[in-house]
Design a protein around this motif. Structure first.
Motif, PDB file in Angstrom:
ATOM      1  N   ILE A  12       0.854  -1.184   0.000  1.00  0.00           N
ATOM      2  CA  ILE A  12       0.000   0.000   0.000  1.00  0.00           C
ATOM      3  C   ILE A  12       0.893   1.238   0.000  1.00  0.00           C
ATOM      4  O   ILE A  12       1.801   1.357   0.821  1.00  0.00           O
ATOM      5  CB  ILE A  12      -0.915   0.020   1.247  1.00  0.00           C
ATOM      6  CG1 ILE A  12      -1.713  -1.277   1.367  1.00  0.00           C
ATOM      7  CG2 ILE A  12      -1.818   1.229   1.227  1.00  0.00           C
ATOM      8  CD1 ILE A  12      -2.669  -1.538   0.244  1.00  0.00           C
ATOM      9  N   ASP A  13       0.644   2.149  -0.913  1.00  0.00           N
ATOM     10  CA  ASP A  13       1.392   3.398  -0.992  1.00  0.00           C
ATOM     11  C   ASP A  13       0.645   4.459  -0.182  1.00  0.00           C
ATOM     12  O   ASP A  13      -0.217   5.158  -0.700  1.00  0.00           O
ATOM     13  CB  ASP A  13       1.552   3.823  -2.446  1.00  0.00           C
ATOM     14  CG  ASP A  13       2.491   5.011  -2.605  1.00  0.00           C
ATOM     15  OD1 ASP A  13       2.997   5.518  -1.578  1.00  0.00           O
ATOM     16  OD2 ASP A  13       2.716   5.424  -3.751  1.00  0.00           O
ATOM     17  N   PHE A  14       0.976   4.542   1.102  1.00  0.00           N
ATOM     18  CA  PHE A  14       0.299   5.485   1.986  1.00  0.00           C
ATOM     19  C   PHE A  14       0.588   6.928   1.598  1.00  0.00           C
ATOM     20  O   PHE A  14      -0.250   7.807   1.804  1.00  0.00           O
ATOM     21  CB  PHE A  14       0.686   5.231   3.444  1.00  0.00           C
ATOM     22  CG  PHE A  14       0.194   3.907   3.957  1.00  0.00           C
ATOM     23  CD1 PHE A  14      -1.157   3.705   4.195  1.00  0.00           C
ATOM     24  CD2 PHE A  14       1.062   2.864   4.179  1.00  0.00           C
ATOM     25  CE1 PHE A  14      -1.629   2.485   4.648  1.00  0.00           C
ATOM     26  CE2 PHE A  14       0.598   1.638   4.641  1.00  0.00           C
ATOM     27  CZ  PHE A  14      -0.749   1.455   4.878  1.00  0.00           C
ATOM     28  N   VAL A  15       1.748   7.180   1.014  1.00  0.00           N
ATOM     29  CA  VAL A  15       2.084   8.533   0.588  1.00  0.00           C
ATOM     30  C   VAL A  15       1.156   8.964  -0.547  1.00  0.00           C
ATOM     31  O   VAL A  15       0.661  10.086  -0.562  1.00  0.00           O
ATOM     32  CB  VAL A  15       3.568   8.622   0.170  1.00  0.00           C
ATOM     33  CG1 VAL A  15       3.898   9.982  -0.419  1.00  0.00           C
ATOM     34  CG2 VAL A  15       4.475   8.331   1.360  1.00  0.00           C
ATOM     35  N   ALA A  16       0.894   8.066  -1.490  1.00  0.00           N
ATOM     36  CA  ALA A  16       0.009   8.401  -2.615  1.00  0.00           C
ATOM     37  C   ALA A  16      -1.444   8.531  -2.169  1.00  0.00           C
ATOM     38  O   ALA A  16      -2.204   9.306  -2.746  1.00  0.00           O
ATOM     39  CB  ALA A  16       0.131   7.347  -3.706  1.00  0.00           C
ATOM     40  N   LEU A  17      -1.845   7.791  -1.141  1.00  0.00           N
ATOM     41  CA  LEU A  17      -3.237   7.810  -0.698  1.00  0.00           C
ATOM     42  C   LEU A  17      -3.559   8.934   0.282  1.00  0.00           C
ATOM     43  O   LEU A  17      -4.726   9.216   0.524  1.00  0.00           O
ATOM     44  CB  LEU A  17      -3.603   6.470  -0.050  1.00  0.00           C
ATOM     45  CG  LEU A  17      -3.883   5.319  -0.997  1.00  0.00           C
ATOM     46  CD1 LEU A  17      -4.144   4.037  -0.213  1.00  0.00           C
ATOM     47  CD2 LEU A  17      -5.056   5.632  -1.896  1.00  0.00           C
ATOM     48  N   HIS A  18      -2.548   9.575   0.832  1.00  0.00           N
ATOM     49  CA  HIS A  18      -2.846  10.590   1.850  1.00  0.00           C
ATOM     50  C   HIS A  18      -3.576  11.794   1.254  1.00  0.00           C
ATOM     51  O   HIS A  18      -4.486  12.330   1.882  1.00  0.00           O
ATOM     52  CB  HIS A  18      -1.575  11.010   2.606  1.00  0.00           C
ATOM     53  CG  HIS A  18      -0.836  12.158   2.021  1.00  0.00           C
ATOM     54  ND1 HIS A  18       0.053  12.005   0.980  1.00  0.00           N
ATOM     55  CD2 HIS A  18      -0.853  13.475   2.326  1.00  0.00           C
ATOM     56  CE1 HIS A  18       0.552  13.192   0.671  1.00  0.00           C
ATOM     57  NE2 HIS A  18       0.024  14.103   1.473  1.00  0.00           N
ATOM     58  N   GLU A  19      -3.219  12.216   0.040  1.00  0.00           N
ATOM     59  CA  GLU A  19      -3.888  13.364  -0.558  1.00  0.00           C
ATOM     60  C   GLU A  19      -5.368  13.099  -0.828  1.00  0.00           C
ATOM     61  O   GLU A  19      -6.222  13.895  -0.445  1.00  0.00           O
ATOM     62  CB  GLU A  19      -3.168  13.805  -1.831  1.00  0.00           C
ATOM     63  CG  GLU A  19      -1.798  14.387  -1.551  1.00  0.00           C
ATOM     64  CD  GLU A  19      -1.047  14.750  -2.807  1.00  0.00           C
ATOM     65  OE1 GLU A  19      -1.490  14.378  -3.924  1.00  0.00           O
ATOM     66  OE2 GLU A  19      -0.012  15.417  -2.686  1.00  0.00           O
ATOM     67  N   PRO A  20      -5.698  11.956  -1.489  1.00  0.00           N
ATOM     68  CA  PRO A  20      -7.125  11.685  -1.692  1.00  0.00           C
ATOM     69  C   PRO A  20      -7.893  11.530  -0.382  1.00  0.00           C
ATOM     70  O   PRO A  20      -9.055  11.930  -0.294  1.00  0.00           O
ATOM     71  CB  PRO A  20      -7.145  10.384  -2.495  1.00  0.00           C
ATOM     72  CG  PRO A  20      -5.797  10.189  -3.033  1.00  0.00           C
ATOM     73  CD  PRO A  20      -4.862  10.984  -2.184  1.00  0.00           C
ATOM     74  N   THR A  56      -0.559   8.061   9.299  1.00  0.00           N
ATOM     75  CA  THR A  56       0.365   8.751   8.392  1.00  0.00           C
ATOM     76  C   THR A  56      -0.068  10.203   8.223  1.00  0.00           C
ATOM     77  O   THR A  56       0.741  11.126   8.330  1.00  0.00           O
ATOM     78  CB  THR A  56       0.411   8.046   7.021  1.00  0.00           C
ATOM     79  OG1 THR A  56       0.842   6.705   7.207  1.00  0.00           O
ATOM     80  CG2 THR A  56       1.352   8.752   6.069  1.00  0.00           C
ATOM     81  N   CYS A  57      -1.374  10.410   7.980  1.00  0.00           N
ATOM     82  CA  CYS A  57      -1.894  11.782   7.835  1.00  0.00           C
ATOM     83  C   CYS A  57      -1.797  12.551   9.146  1.00  0.00           C
ATOM     84  O   CYS A  57      -1.577  13.763   9.146  1.00  0.00           O
ATOM     85  CB  CYS A  57      -3.336  11.735   7.336  1.00  0.00           C
ATOM     86  SG  CYS A  57      -3.479  11.136   5.649  1.00  0.00           S
ATOM     87  N   LYS A  58      -1.963  11.846  10.244  1.00  0.00           N
ATOM     88  CA  LYS A  58      -1.850  12.488  11.561  1.00  0.00           C
ATOM     89  C   LYS A  58      -0.407  12.941  11.802  1.00  0.00           C
ATOM     90  O   LYS A  58      -0.178  14.045  12.294  1.00  0.00           O
ATOM     91  CB  LYS A  58      -2.293  11.518  12.651  1.00  0.00           C
ATOM     92  CG  LYS A  58      -2.245  12.122  14.035  1.00  0.00           C
ATOM     93  CD  LYS A  58      -2.619  11.126  15.090  1.00  0.00           C
ATOM     94  CE  LYS A  58      -2.406  11.730  16.468  1.00  0.00           C
ATOM     95  NZ  LYS A  58      -2.526  10.755  17.523  1.00  0.00           N
ATOM     96  N   ASP A  59       0.551  12.102  11.430  1.00  0.00           N
ATOM     97  CA  ASP A  59       1.961  12.458  11.600  1.00  0.00           C
ATOM     98  C   ASP A  59       2.330  13.713  10.817  1.00  0.00           C
ATOM     99  O   ASP A  59       3.176  14.489  11.243  1.00  0.00           O
ATOM    100  CB  ASP A  59       2.867  11.309  11.166  1.00  0.00           C
ATOM    101  CG  ASP A  59       2.822  10.122  12.122  1.00  0.00           C
ATOM    102  OD1 ASP A  59       2.346  10.295  13.273  1.00  0.00           O
ATOM    103  OD2 ASP A  59       3.247   9.025  11.726  1.00  0.00           O
ATOM    104  N   TRP A  60       1.679  13.928   9.676  1.00  0.00           N
ATOM    105  CA  TRP A  60       1.940  15.113   8.865  1.00  0.00           C
ATOM    106  C   TRP A  60       1.107  16.300   9.305  1.00  0.00           C
ATOM    107  O   TRP A  60       1.212  17.383   8.745  1.00  0.00           O
ATOM    108  CB  TRP A  60       1.700  14.813   7.392  1.00  0.00           C
ATOM    109  CG  TRP A  60       2.734  13.891   6.820  1.00  0.00           C
ATOM    110  CD1 TRP A  60       4.009  13.722   7.250  1.00  0.00           C
ATOM    111  CD2 TRP A  60       2.565  12.997   5.729  1.00  0.00           C
ATOM    112  NE1 TRP A  60       4.656  12.779   6.490  1.00  0.00           N
ATOM    113  CE2 TRP A  60       3.783  12.315   5.543  1.00  0.00           C
ATOM    114  CE3 TRP A  60       1.513  12.697   4.881  1.00  0.00           C
ATOM    115  CZ2 TRP A  60       3.984  11.378   4.558  1.00  0.00           C
ATOM    116  CZ3 TRP A  60       1.711  11.750   3.897  1.00  0.00           C
ATOM    117  CH2 TRP A  60       2.927  11.109   3.732  1.00  0.00           C
ATOM    118  N   GLY A  61       0.241  16.092  10.281  1.00  0.00           N
ATOM    119  CA  GLY A  61      -0.546  17.189  10.834  1.00  0.00           C
ATOM    120  C   GLY A  61      -1.770  17.573  10.024  1.00  0.00           C
ATOM    121  O   GLY A  61      -2.363  18.612  10.263  1.00  0.00           O
TER     122      GLY A  61
END
Length: 131
Positions: free
Chosen positions: A3-11, A50-55
Protein backbone atom coordinates in the motif's frame (compact mmCIF):
# COMPACT_ATOMS: atom_id res chain seq x y z
CA UNK A 1 0.00 -6.15 -2.00
CA UNK A 2 1.93 -3.10 -0.90
CA UNK A 3 0.00 0.00 0.00
CA UNK A 4 1.39 3.40 -0.99
CA UNK A 5 0.30 5.48 1.99
CA UNK A 6 2.08 8.53 0.59
CA UNK A 7 0.01 8.40 -2.62
CA UNK A 8 -3.24 7.81 -0.70
CA UNK A 9 -2.85 10.59 1.85
CA UNK A 10 -3.89 13.36 -0.56
CA UNK A 11 -7.12 11.69 -1.69
CA UNK A 12 -7.95 10.80 1.93
CA UNK A 13 -7.56 14.36 3.19
CA UNK A 14 -9.72 15.69 0.36
CA UNK A 15 -12.28 12.92 0.96
CA UNK A 16 -12.50 13.78 4.66
CA UNK A 17 -12.98 17.44 3.72
CA UNK A 18 -15.79 16.60 1.29
CA UNK A 19 -17.53 14.24 3.70
CA UNK A 20 -17.42 16.54 6.70
CA UNK A 21 -18.60 19.50 4.60
CA UNK A 22 -21.49 17.50 3.12
CA UNK A 23 -22.69 16.17 6.50
CA UNK A 24 -21.76 19.25 8.58
CA UNK A 25 -19.98 16.79 10.84
CA UNK A 26 -16.91 17.26 12.98
CA UNK A 27 -15.47 13.91 11.92
CA UNK A 28 -16.05 11.07 9.49
CA UNK A 29 -15.25 7.37 9.60
CA UNK A 30 -12.77 6.47 6.89
CA UNK A 31 -13.83 2.84 6.57
CA UNK A 32 -15.64 3.53 3.28
CA UNK A 33 -12.56 5.27 1.87
CA UNK A 34 -10.39 2.33 2.91
CA UNK A 35 -12.72 -0.20 1.30
CA UNK A 36 -12.83 1.89 -1.87
CA UNK A 37 -9.04 1.63 -2.10
CA UNK A 38 -8.74 -1.99 -1.02
CA UNK A 39 -7.54 -1.32 2.53
CA UNK A 40 -8.44 -3.42 5.52
CA UNK A 41 -9.13 -1.89 8.93
CA UNK A 42 -5.52 -2.06 10.09
CA UNK A 43 -4.28 -0.41 6.89
CA UNK A 44 -6.94 2.30 7.20
CA UNK A 45 -5.69 3.06 10.71
CA UNK A 46 -2.12 3.16 9.41
CA UNK A 47 -3.11 5.60 6.64
CA UNK A 48 -4.87 7.75 9.22
CA UNK A 49 -1.74 7.74 11.40
CA UNK A 50 0.37 8.75 8.39
CA UNK A 51 -1.89 11.78 7.84
CA UNK A 52 -1.85 12.49 11.56
CA UNK A 53 1.96 12.46 11.60
CA UNK A 54 1.94 15.11 8.86
CA UNK A 55 -0.55 17.19 10.83
CA UNK A 56 -3.31 17.06 8.20
CA UNK A 57 -5.82 14.88 10.06
CA UNK A 58 -6.63 14.15 13.66
CA UNK A 59 -7.74 10.78 15.05
CA UNK A 60 -9.45 12.30 18.07
CA UNK A 61 -12.63 10.25 17.48
CA UNK A 62 -10.95 7.05 16.29
CA UNK A 63 -11.64 3.90 18.27
CA UNK A 64 -10.12 0.46 17.99
CA UNK A 65 -13.03 -0.68 15.83
CA UNK A 66 -13.65 2.32 13.63
CA UNK A 67 -11.03 4.63 12.12
CA UNK A 68 -12.44 8.16 12.21
CA UNK A 69 -10.78 11.41 11.20
CA UNK A 70 -11.28 15.13 11.22
CA UNK A 71 -9.33 17.89 9.53
CA UNK A 72 -6.81 19.85 11.51
CA UNK A 73 -6.41 23.56 10.80
CA UNK A 74 -3.28 22.67 8.80
CA UNK A 75 -5.28 20.06 6.84
CA UNK A 76 -8.05 22.54 6.07
CA UNK A 77 -5.50 25.08 4.89
CA UNK A 78 -3.82 22.42 2.73
CA UNK A 79 -7.16 21.46 1.07
CA UNK A 80 -8.13 25.09 0.43
CA UNK A 81 -4.73 25.90 -1.06
CA UNK A 82 -4.88 22.80 -3.28
CA UNK A 83 -8.36 23.76 -4.51
CA UNK A 84 -7.11 27.26 -5.29
CA UNK A 85 -4.15 25.87 -7.28
CA UNK A 86 -6.42 23.37 -9.04
CA UNK A 87 -8.68 26.20 -10.24
CA UNK A 88 -5.79 28.27 -11.67
CA UNK A 89 -6.07 28.05 -15.49
CA UNK A 90 -2.44 29.03 -16.12
CA UNK A 91 -1.11 26.36 -13.77
CA UNK A 92 -3.45 23.76 -15.29
CA UNK A 93 -2.26 24.69 -18.78
CA UNK A 94 1.40 24.43 -17.79
CA UNK A 95 0.82 21.04 -16.16
CA UNK A 96 -1.08 19.77 -19.21
CA UNK A 97 1.66 20.91 -21.57
CA UNK A 98 4.43 19.40 -19.47
CA UNK A 99 2.48 16.15 -19.00
CA UNK A 100 1.85 15.79 -22.73
CA UNK A 101 5.47 16.48 -23.64
CA UNK A 102 6.72 14.02 -21.01
CA UNK A 103 4.27 11.38 -22.21
CA UNK A 104 5.27 11.90 -25.87
CA UNK A 105 8.95 11.62 -24.91
CA UNK A 106 8.32 8.35 -23.10
CA UNK A 107 6.27 7.03 -26.04
CA UNK A 108 9.15 7.84 -28.40
CA UNK A 109 11.63 6.10 -26.10
CA UNK A 110 9.34 3.05 -25.97
CA UNK A 111 9.34 2.92 -29.78
CA UNK A 112 5.72 3.91 -30.36
CA UNK A 113 5.55 5.33 -33.88
CA UNK A 114 2.13 6.98 -33.75
CA UNK A 115 0.81 6.83 -30.17
CA UNK A 116 -2.89 7.26 -29.44
CA UNK A 117 -2.93 10.64 -27.74
CA UNK A 118 -6.06 9.90 -25.67
CA UNK A 119 -4.06 7.48 -23.53
CA UNK A 120 -2.12 10.44 -22.13
CA UNK A 121 -5.04 10.88 -19.71
CA UNK A 122 -4.05 7.66 -17.92
CA UNK A 123 -0.50 8.98 -17.49
CA UNK A 124 0.23 10.08 -13.89
CA UNK A 125 1.95 13.27 -15.06
CA UNK A 126 -1.27 14.42 -16.73
CA UNK A 127 -2.80 15.11 -13.30
CA UNK A 128 -2.84 18.61 -11.91
CA UNK A 129 -3.20 18.73 -8.13
CA UNK A 130 -4.80 15.29 -8.11
CA UNK A 131 -7.38 16.03 -10.82
Amino acid sequence: MTIDFVALHEPLVEWVHEQTAADSADYVTITAFGEQHGLDEQQSFRLLLTCKDWGLLSDRWATMGDPAANLTPKGLQWVQERQRRRADPRARSATARKGLLTWLWEQKNDGAGSPIVESVLQFPHSLHEGG
